[in-house]
Every structure is written in structure tokens, then in C-alpha cells.
Enzyme design. Structure first.
Site, PDB file in Angstrom:
ATOM      1  N   HIS A 183       6.639  -2.579  10.358  1.00  0.00           N
ATOM      2  CA  HIS A 183       6.263  -3.740   9.549  1.00  0.00           C
ATOM      3  C   HIS A 183       7.228  -4.909   9.741  1.00  0.00           C
ATOM      4  CE1 HIS A 183       4.383  -0.696   6.540  1.00  0.00           C
ATOM      5  NE2 HIS A 183       3.405  -1.273   7.214  1.00  0.00           N
TER       6      HIS A 183
ATOM      7  N   THR B  24       0.812  -1.219   0.000  1.00  0.00           N
ATOM      8  CA  THR B  24       0.000   0.000   0.000  1.00  0.00           C
ATOM      9  C   THR B  24       0.847   1.271   0.000  1.00  0.00           C
ATOM     10  OG1 THR B  24      -0.186  -0.231   2.402  1.00  0.00           O
ATOM     11  CG2 THR B  24      -2.002  -1.075   1.089  1.00  0.00           C
TER      12      THR B  24
ATOM     13  N   LYS C 127       7.409   5.224  15.077  1.00  0.00           N
ATOM     14  CA  LYS C 127       6.718   6.479  14.834  1.00  0.00           C
ATOM     15  C   LYS C 127       7.473   7.615  15.514  1.00  0.00           C
ATOM     16  CE  LYS C 127       2.987   5.018  12.617  1.00  0.00           C
ATOM     17  NZ  LYS C 127       2.588   5.483  11.283  1.00  0.00           N
ATOM     18  N   THR C 128       7.621   8.735  14.812  1.00  0.00           N
ATOM     19  CA  THR C 128       8.283   9.920  15.367  1.00  0.00           C
ATOM     20  C   THR C 128       7.422  11.141  15.066  1.00  0.00           C
ATOM     21  OG1 THR C 128       9.495  10.510  13.351  1.00  0.00           O
ATOM     22  CG2 THR C 128      10.511   8.860  14.793  1.00  0.00           C
TER      23      THR C 128
ATOM     24  N   ASP D 246      -2.544  -8.136  15.375  1.00  0.00           N
ATOM     25  CA  ASP D 246      -3.789  -7.624  14.797  1.00  0.00           C
ATOM     26  C   ASP D 246      -4.307  -8.534  13.680  1.00  0.00           C
ATOM     27  OD1 ASP D 246      -1.667  -6.978  13.118  1.00  0.00           O
ATOM     28  OD2 ASP D 246      -2.503  -5.057  12.513  1.00  0.00           O
TER      29      ASP D 246
ATOM     30  N   ARG E 252      -8.937   2.291   3.851  1.00  0.00           N
ATOM     31  CA  ARG E 252      -7.728   2.692   3.141  1.00  0.00           C
ATOM     32  C   ARG E 252      -8.084   3.340   1.803  1.00  0.00           C
ATOM     33  NH1 ARG E 252      -2.852   0.257   4.788  1.00  0.00           N
ATOM     34  NH2 ARG E 252      -3.053  -1.520   6.185  1.00  0.00           N
TER      35      ARG E 252
ATOM     36  N   GLN F 133      -7.687 -13.341   2.648  1.00  0.00           N
ATOM     37  CA  GLN F 133      -6.453 -13.742   3.322  1.00  0.00           C
ATOM     38  C   GLN F 133      -6.497 -15.223   3.681  1.00  0.00           C
ATOM     39  OE1 GLN F 133      -4.819 -11.061   6.239  1.00  0.00           O
ATOM     40  NE2 GLN F 133      -3.830 -12.705   7.369  1.00  0.00           N
TER      41      GLN F 133
ATOM     42  N   LYS G 248      -7.175  -0.431  11.639  1.00  0.00           N
ATOM     43  CA  LYS G 248      -7.477   0.838  10.987  1.00  0.00           C
ATOM     44  C   LYS G 248      -8.815   1.388  11.484  1.00  0.00           C
ATOM     45  CE  LYS G 248      -3.791   0.480   8.536  1.00  0.00           C
ATOM     46  NZ  LYS G 248      -2.645   1.332   8.833  1.00  0.00           N
TER      47      LYS G 248
ATOM     48  N   LYS H 167       3.550   3.991  19.001  1.00  0.00           N
ATOM     49  CA  LYS H 167       3.737   2.886  18.073  1.00  0.00           C
ATOM     50  C   LYS H 167       5.199   2.788  17.675  1.00  0.00           C
ATOM     51  CE  LYS H 167      -0.756   2.359  15.823  1.00  0.00           C
ATOM     52  NZ  LYS H 167      -1.467   2.397  14.525  1.00  0.00           N
TER      53      LYS H 167
ATOM     54  N   HIS I 108       7.990   0.215   6.680  1.00  0.00           N
ATOM     55  CA  HIS I 108       8.620   0.951   7.773  1.00  0.00           C
ATOM     56  C   HIS I 108       9.010  -0.046   8.863  1.00  0.00           C
ATOM     57  CE1 HIS I 108       4.956   0.727  10.223  1.00  0.00           C
ATOM     58  NE2 HIS I 108       4.257   1.321   9.266  1.00  0.00           N
TER      59      HIS I 108
END
Length: 414
Positions: free
Chosen positions: A49, A41, A231-232, A193, A87, A172, A83, A228, A46
Site C-alpha cells: 500500500h 478495509t 507478499k510472502t 490500478d 470484498r 471516488q 480484485k 506482488k 501493508h
């Protein structure tokens, strides 16, 4: 417990398993083929993941076989798990381009041994599905009531779950079935998740094939302050060096909280457990452990040369030995700006250390704006009307800016 599973547990990966005793026995018998999927996506993974892929490396080292599934098909609708809103629907061309970029990132991280690592794209079997046949053959095995009991769907029912997303679990699950048929896959791994989707796939295989397969999940990693993983203030820490530079990547790990050092050494490096414990032993300097963590993870993702450069740049930022400013983020501005007097708010905004002038102004007023002068130590400037003149430049026509405690920029006057 099988040694490979025990190792995952010791290093903090183990969260849930559909049948840990059964999976342990299966692994004792010989290599197990397992898979993890990721939807393309975006143009880059990152670091958040990557938790399952670090676990994957441990399973590969134990002799098991991995299928990296690129979700070129499932990404066409989007996974609702974790989410709060639907998306954005991406074009097929964008998804194909993203899939190629992500595959290249995973190949670098996992290695190119085709006997151990295979790549698949679920577009190959999902893109041409006949919807009526799919509902008859696959949809008939799913209970809507049970699907709605899973956390991923419960959360989205509050904000609105589209019908297109509701199909995601079926797709899935169908992936797991196809990988089982095509490659003998017996295990699916993923973040916690994904638990509902994973056990649904295992149940589908049991119903259709009469085979026992397994699911295992890993914790959704957060930092000790509840943020998370990866994350920054500026956003996610991406693997693509064009989005997150190796220096910024290194600095993320170098600046973690002390409380996270041991856990992150165990999860995001392949140092022996004993060495990780030694680095965190009482009385040890936590900054040394952070520096080692940052170097190890940067070397894994960007290579040893980039890790060495990032380390040198970080040491230059902190004024330590072995520093090299060339690895720091940099900005070039006309020398005339300094000769005329470069306003402190403007230079921090232009250098990218503040997203807006109002944010830069607040940074200055709160004492978080630092500037080096003629190569000397950094000093705080709290006056929003202050000017950075040519007197601040060192012999090379450079100076260093620092925003807060951790973000630096090397400024060059040309």
C-alpha cells in the site's frame, strides 16, 4: 520536466500522468495540493500500500501539500480494482476502528506538520448523500460504456461485478470533486490500478467546475520473480508490529532477490540516488546493500531503535558479528519436552515455522530443517523421527531453529 516529477521518474515511481506537461507547469508556479486515498478495509496497511506514500514524501520535500484521504465511506462498498471477487462487507464500527489505526500509521510516516499534511475522511460527505440527488448531479456525467472500458471493470465482468461495486468509480470521482472544492486539490495520485477512477474524477471536475486537474499513477510493484510486492509465504508484510514483527519486517527486505536491490533502494528509502547507485555498484557485496535497505525501511516504519534490534537479530541468525538473539522471533516450551525428546516435526510446527505437521514433515524430508546444538552451528536434520533432546540446548537453555534459508526462531526451554 519539473524537478519533483523528474525525481519521481528517476526513482521509479512514474507510470502514467493525464497531462505531464500541464502538471509540470503547474508545479513550477508554486505548491500544488494533491491527494491519495486508502480504504480502511483492514486494521493495518501493508508495504504494498505504501508505494504512493513514499512518492508522497518526495513531493512534500519539494514543497507541495498533501491530503491523506481515509475512505471511511467508500470502504462501505469496496473498490473492485485489482480484485477478482467482491470484498467482504464490514460493519461501520469495524471500519471506523480500522480508519483510526491507519491514520495513526500514516501520521507516523508522513509527519504531523498540519501546514503540509491534512487528513480527511470521505465518510463526512458520502455517508449522508441523497441517492436520487447524487444520480441527478453526478451520475448524469458518466457513460456506462466508458466505465466498462476500464481495466478494473473488464476484469470483474468475467467473474461477476455487483451493482454496489459499479458505483465505486462515481464515489471516488466525487471525492476528487469534494477535495477540489474544499481544499483546492489539483492532483490525485495512486497505484496504476486506480487509473480509470482517477481520470474519471478529473473529467468530472472539468465538467462541473470547468477546472483543469491532474492524475498520476505509480507502477504496481512486483519482485523480480513476479510476486506482488510485500507478499510472502506467510502473507502480506504489514506495518502493524502486532501482525508483522519488526524483525520479520526487516528480514523481508534483507532476503530480497539481488535483482531487486537497486529498484527497492530507490523506491523505499530516501537515500540520495548516487548513494543507492554506489551500494549496487559492480563488485560490491549485495548482502551489504540488502542489510542497508532493510535497516532504512525498518527505521522509517518502526523507528531506529527497532531497526537496530532487528539488525542485531538478523546478524545473530547468520552468525555474524554484532548479533543479538533477543530480536529474533521466539518460542518458549517446557524443558520436559526436551528431556523426553521433542520430535523434529512437532517442534517446527509448534514454533510456527511450518503451518501444519505435514508441511513440517515435508520440510524435514527435503533437508530444510536446521537446528543448532549446544550453541554450535546449525545442522540439517532430515529424519522425521529425530528427537531434539536437552543436549541441543546451550548454557542458557536455548537453541535456534531455521526453516529453509531465511526463517528463524529462537527456542527457549523453561
Amino acid at each position: 520536466m519539473n524537478p519533483a516529477l523528474e525525481n519521481l521518474k528517476v526513482r521509479g515511481f512514474f507510470q502514467q500522468c493525464s497531462d505531464v506537461e500541464g502538471l509540470s507547469r503547474l508545479m513550477d508556479e508554486g505548491p500544488v495540493t494533491f491527494y491519495e486515498g486508502t480504504d480502511p478495509t483492514g486494521p493495518s496497511l501493508h508495504i504494498g500500500h505504501m508505494v504512493p506514500f513514499f512518492a508522497c514524501r518526495h513531493l512534500l520535500a519539494a514543497g507541495h501539500k498533501f491530503i491523506a484521504l481515509i475512505g471511511g465511506g467508500t470502504a462501505r462498498i469496496g473498490d473492485p480494482s485489482g480484485k477478482t471477487e467482491m470484498r467482504k462487507i464490514l460493519s461501520y464500527e469495524t471500519l471506523d476502528a480500522n480508519a483510526a489505526l491507519i491514520r495513526a500509521q500514516l501520521e507516523r510516516f508522513l509527519g504531523a506538520d498540519e501546514k503540509k499534511v491534512q487528513f480527511a475522511n470521505n465518510k463526512d460527505w458520502l455517508a449522508t448523500l441523497n441517492y436520487i440527488d447524487f444520480l441527478r448531479e453526478i451520475g448524469s456525467h458518466f457513460s456506462v460504456n466508458r466505465m466498462l472500458s476500464f481495466e478494473a471493470y473488464k476484469l470483474r465482468m468475467e467473474t461477476g461485478l455487483s451493482f454496489i461495486e459499479f458505483n465505486y468509480q462515481l464515489l471516488q470521482s466525487y471525492d476528487f470533486l469534494q477535495l477540489h472544492k474544499r481544499y483546492g486539490c489539483r492532483l490525485q495520485i495512486g497505484g496504476d490500478d486506480q487509473w480509470g477512477n482517477i481520470v474519471a474524477g478529473a473529467d468530472l471536475i472539468r465538467r462541473i467546475e470547468g477546472a483543469e486537474v491532474y492524475g498520476m499513477t505509480f507502477p504496481l510493484v512486483t519482485t523480480s520473480d513476479g510476486k506482488k510486492m510485500g507478499k510472502t509465504e506467510k502473507g502480506a508484510i504489514f506495518l502493524n508490529p502486532k501482525i508483522t514483527s519488526p524483525y520479520e519486517f526487516f528480514q523481508y527486505w534483507r532476503n530480497i532477490q539481488d535483482a531487486d536491490i537497486r529498484r527497492f533502494l530507490l523506491m523505499f528509502t530516501f537515500l540520495p540516488v548516487g548513494e543507492c547507485e554506489s551500494l549496487c555498484a559492480q563488485g560490491k557485496n549485495p548482502n551489504e546493500a540488502k542489510e542497508r535497505l532493510a535497516w532504512e525501511v525498518t527505521a522509517l516504519i518502526h523507528g531506529k531503535d527497532e531497526a537496530d534490534k532487528a539488525l542485531a537479530g538478523a546478524r545473530a541468525s547468520f552468525g555474524g558479528s554484532g548479533g543479538d538473539k533477543s530480536a529474533m522471533p521466539k518460542a518458549e516450551f517446557p524443558r520436559s519436552k526436551f528431556e523426553a525428546g521433542y520430535n523434529i516435526v512437532d517442534i517446527f510446527t509448534d514454533a510456527g515455522l511450518a503451518p501444519t505437521k505435514s508441511e513440517a514433515r515435508r520440510l524435514v524430508q527435503q533437508g530444510g530443517a536446521f537446528v543448532s546444538k549446544a550453541g554450535s552451528d546449525l545442522e540439517a536434520i532430515a529424519d522425521v523421527g529425530a528427537s531434539i533432546t536437552a543436549l541441543y540446548l546451550d548454557g542458557d537453555g536455548e537453541l535456534i531453529l531455521r526453516a529453509g534459508k531465511k526463517r528463524y526462531c529462537r527456542v527457549m526451554a523453561k
